[in-house]
Design a protein around this motif. Structure first.
Motif, PDB file in Angstrom:
ATOM      1  N   ILE A   6      14.643   8.712  -0.140  1.00 17.84           N
ATOM      2  CA  ILE A   6      13.734   7.751  -0.756  1.00 17.84           C
ATOM      3  C   ILE A   6      13.875   7.644  -2.263  1.00 17.84           C
ATOM      4  CG2 ILE A   6      11.738   9.300  -0.898  1.00 17.84           C
ATOM      5  CD1 ILE A   6      11.724   5.546   0.063  1.00 17.84           C
ATOM      6  N   TRP A  21       9.927  -0.625   5.357  1.00 18.91           N
ATOM      7  CA  TRP A  21       9.583  -0.400   6.757  1.00 18.91           C
ATOM      8  C   TRP A  21       8.130  -0.757   6.984  1.00 18.91           C
ATOM      9  CZ3 TRP A  21       6.078   2.841   9.227  1.00 18.91           C
ATOM     10  CH2 TRP A  21       6.253   2.975  10.611  1.00 18.91           C
ATOM     11  N   THR A  26       1.062   1.710   9.131  1.00 20.47           N
ATOM     12  CA  THR A  26       1.476   1.992   7.754  1.00 20.47           C
ATOM     13  C   THR A  26       2.664   1.134   7.356  1.00 20.47           C
ATOM     14  OG1 THR A  26       2.900   3.798   8.488  1.00 20.47           O
ATOM     15  CG2 THR A  26       0.674   4.397   7.749  1.00 20.47           C
ATOM     16  N   GLN A  27       2.930   1.134   6.047  1.00 18.93           N
ATOM     17  CA  GLN A  27       4.049   0.370   5.508  1.00 18.93           C
ATOM     18  C   GLN A  27       4.625   1.115   4.304  1.00 18.93           C
ATOM     19  OE1 GLN A  27       3.210  -3.511   3.495  1.00 18.93           O
ATOM     20  NE2 GLN A  27       4.545  -4.303   5.121  1.00 18.93           N
ATOM     21  N   LEU A  28       5.956   1.157   4.226  1.00 18.06           N
ATOM     22  CA  LEU A  28       6.671   1.798   3.133  1.00 18.06           C
ATOM     23  C   LEU A  28       7.272   0.727   2.233  1.00 18.06           C
ATOM     24  CD1 LEU A  28       8.005   4.248   1.710  1.00 18.06           C
ATOM     25  CD2 LEU A  28       9.847   4.074   3.418  1.00 18.06           C
ATOM     26  N   TYR A  95       7.614   4.647  -4.941  1.00 17.53           N
ATOM     27  CA  TYR A  95       7.455   4.163  -3.572  1.00 17.53           C
ATOM     28  C   TYR A  95       5.996   4.343  -3.199  1.00 17.53           C
ATOM     29  CZ  TYR A  95       8.097   9.071  -2.061  1.00 17.53           C
ATOM     30  OH  TYR A  95       8.008  10.423  -1.887  1.00 17.53           O
ATOM     31  N   THR A  96       5.543   3.472  -2.315  1.00 21.31           N
ATOM     32  CA  THR A  96       4.137   3.479  -1.949  1.00 21.31           C
ATOM     33  C   THR A  96       3.991   3.300  -0.447  1.00 21.31           C
ATOM     34  OG1 THR A  96       1.962   2.494  -2.422  1.00 21.31           O
ATOM     35  CG2 THR A  96       3.839   0.994  -2.445  1.00 21.31           C
ATOM     36  N   ILE A  97       2.969   3.920   0.082  1.00 26.92           N
ATOM     37  CA  ILE A  97       2.614   3.790   1.489  1.00 26.92           C
ATOM     38  C   ILE A  97       1.275   3.068   1.552  1.00 26.92           C
ATOM     39  CG2 ILE A  97       2.094   5.013   3.636  1.00 26.92           C
ATOM     40  CD1 ILE A  97       4.919   5.631   2.669  1.00 26.92           C
TER      41      ILE A  97
END
Length: 129
Positions: A6, A21, A26-28, A95-97
């Motif tokens: 990542i 994704w 959830t979303q990445l 990066y964020t979830i």
């Protein structure tokens, strides 16, 4: 199985926002905020967890402010006003979830202005169901 190195993927991203994704819950997403740039003050009805890969910035969440840098993680609970500002000379990479997803599956926003325009036009909606 999805697998990402990542920090490397995020560092190689030149786009303001790129959805890597999207799942049911959830979303990445990876983001690159240019020098003197910001995400922009916003409030989501989803939870968000941001992890900073490189650069320096300022996290503003519910009236609290903290400096952020590589390795820092910030949690933004749903309903909280927030903004993240690049305060350094280099891009602020993270990066964020999101839980649940916040953006359209596979969305790529090359700039903040492009992302804002797509959101306002209703063309950046998360999947339903």
């Amino acid at each position: 199985m999805e697998h990402y190195t990542i920090a490397t993927v995020a560092e190689q991203n030149d786009d303001f926002r790129r959805v890597l994704w999207t799942g049911k819950h959830t979303q990445l997403v990876i983001m690159t905020i240019p020098p003197d740039g910001e995400i922009g003050e916003e409030t989501h009805e989803v939870d968000q967890i941001l992890t900073f890969v490189s650069g320096t910035g300022r996290a503003e969440v519910s009236g609290q402010t903290r400096n952020v840098a590589q390795g820092d993680l910030v949690v933004v609970p749903a309903g909280r006003k927030h903004n993240f500002v690049n305060t350094g000379p280099n891009p602020l990479v993270l990066y964020t979830i999101y839980g649940p997803p916040e953006h359209a599956d596979g969305a790529v926003h090359r700039t903040k202005d492009e992302g804002d325009a797509l959101e306002e036009a209703g063309k950046d909606e998360p999947p339903t169901g």
